[in-house]
Design a protein around this motif. Sequence first.
Motif, PDB file in Angstrom:
ATOM      1  N   LEU A   1       0.826  -1.212   0.000  1.00  0.00           N
ATOM      2  CA  LEU A   1       0.000   0.000   0.000  1.00  0.00           C
ATOM      3  C   LEU A   1       0.860   1.261   0.000  1.00  0.00           C
ATOM      4  CD1 LEU A   1      -2.807  -1.055   2.499  1.00  0.00           C
ATOM      5  CD2 LEU A   1      -3.111  -0.501   0.075  1.00  0.00           C
ATOM      6  N   LEU A   2       1.934   1.242   0.782  1.00  0.00           N
ATOM      7  CA  LEU A   2       2.835   2.396   0.812  1.00  0.00           C
ATOM      8  C   LEU A   2       3.462   2.663  -0.553  1.00  0.00           C
ATOM      9  CD1 LEU A   2       4.836   2.196   4.162  1.00  0.00           C
ATOM     10  CD2 LEU A   2       3.481   4.097   3.337  1.00  0.00           C
ATOM     11  N   LEU A   3       3.977   1.608  -1.195  1.00  0.00           N
ATOM     12  CA  LEU A   3       4.638   1.784  -2.486  1.00  0.00           C
ATOM     13  C   LEU A   3       3.663   2.255  -3.563  1.00  0.00           C
ATOM     14  CD1 LEU A   3       7.071  -1.268  -2.527  1.00  0.00           C
ATOM     15  CD2 LEU A   3       7.622   1.154  -2.146  1.00  0.00           C
ATOM     16  N   ILE A   4       2.468   1.678  -3.578  1.00  0.00           N
ATOM     17  CA  ILE A   4       1.458   2.119  -4.550  1.00  0.00           C
ATOM     18  C   ILE A   4       1.067   3.561  -4.255  1.00  0.00           C
ATOM     19  CG2 ILE A   4      -0.905   1.759  -5.366  1.00  0.00           C
ATOM     20  CD1 ILE A   4      -0.435  -1.275  -4.802  1.00  0.00           C
ATOM     21  N   GLY A   5       0.887   3.891  -2.979  1.00  0.00           N
ATOM     22  CA  GLY A   5       0.543   5.256  -2.600  1.00  0.00           C
ATOM     23  C   GLY A   5       1.615   6.257  -2.994  1.00  0.00           C
TER      24      GLY A   5
ATOM     25  N   LEU B   1      -1.557   6.546   3.790  1.00  0.00           N
ATOM     26  CA  LEU B   1      -2.172   6.475   5.116  1.00  0.00           C
ATOM     27  C   LEU B   1      -2.653   5.053   5.419  1.00  0.00           C
ATOM     28  CD1 LEU B   1      -3.213   7.820   7.693  1.00  0.00           C
ATOM     29  CD2 LEU B   1      -5.285   8.444   6.434  1.00  0.00           C
ATOM     30  N   ALA B   2      -3.292   4.405   4.460  1.00  0.00           N
ATOM     31  CA  ALA B   2      -3.755   3.024   4.661  1.00  0.00           C
ATOM     32  C   ALA B   2      -2.577   2.100   4.953  1.00  0.00           C
ATOM     33  CB  ALA B   2      -4.528   2.541   3.438  1.00  0.00           C
ATOM     34  N   GLY B   3      -1.494   2.257   4.208  1.00  0.00           N
ATOM     35  CA  GLY B   3      -0.307   1.435   4.447  1.00  0.00           C
ATOM     36  C   GLY B   3       0.257   1.646   5.845  1.00  0.00           C
TER      37      GLY B   3
ATOM     38  N   GLY C   1      -4.227   9.624  -8.869  1.00  0.00           N
ATOM     39  CA  GLY C   1      -4.802   8.666  -7.945  1.00  0.00           C
ATOM     40  C   GLY C   1      -4.712   9.163  -6.513  1.00  0.00           C
ATOM     41  N   PRO C   2      -5.308   8.412  -5.592  1.00  0.00           N
ATOM     42  CA  PRO C   2      -5.376   8.819  -4.185  1.00  0.00           C
ATOM     43  C   PRO C   2      -4.118   8.425  -3.416  1.00  0.00           C
ATOM     44  CG  PRO C   2      -6.600   6.814  -4.495  1.00  0.00           C
ATOM     45  CD  PRO C   2      -6.086   7.222  -5.856  1.00  0.00           C
ATOM     46  N   GLY C   3      -2.996   9.020  -3.763  1.00  0.00           N
ATOM     47  CA  GLY C   3      -1.714   8.640  -3.177  1.00  0.00           C
ATOM     48  C   GLY C   3      -1.660   8.770  -1.675  1.00  0.00           C
ATOM     49  N   LEU C   4      -2.050   9.924  -1.149  1.00  0.00           N
ATOM     50  CA  LEU C   4      -1.963  10.125   0.298  1.00  0.00           C
ATOM     51  C   LEU C   4      -2.862   9.165   1.062  1.00  0.00           C
ATOM     52  CD1 LEU C   4      -1.747  13.992   0.818  1.00  0.00           C
ATOM     53  CD2 LEU C   4      -0.101  12.273   1.504  1.00  0.00           C
TER      54      LEU C   4
END
Length: 136
Positions: free
Chosen positions: A22-26, A41-43, A34-37
């Motif tokens: 999740l961090l890397l995709i974010g 945050l999810a990661g 896309g919803p990077g932040l």
Amino acid sequence: MSKPRRQTPLRRGLALVAGVALLLIGIALLVLPGPGLLLVLAGLLVLSDQFPAAARYVDPVRERAMRAASESVSSPVRITGAALTAAALLAVGLLWGLMPELPFGGWPTGAGLILSSLLLVALLVYSYRTTRGRDS
């Protein structure tokens, strides 16, 4: 009072893989559309559940994500721009799905674009409701 979660090696390993993914995709989505932040945050939330050292980064990222959500619906022009972008993504996704002769044509690409459109609308609605709730 809730029971503390058992930190088994399997649970920690799964949290590490999911959180880092999740961090890397974010992080990638910070520069891509896309919803990077939100994914960062999810990661961090996934990682902080099993790795307390990650918890110190959750609040600053949450504050920045909420500020970005508020800014995204701060004016009718921004809301209209986001809605038009979602409509364009939907239209292009349908076009790509129906025309496999296009580069990377077919439903895998089309479905990705359609999913992006739906995600954008969901985030726009979420941002609007969250911001409107704070203003009231």
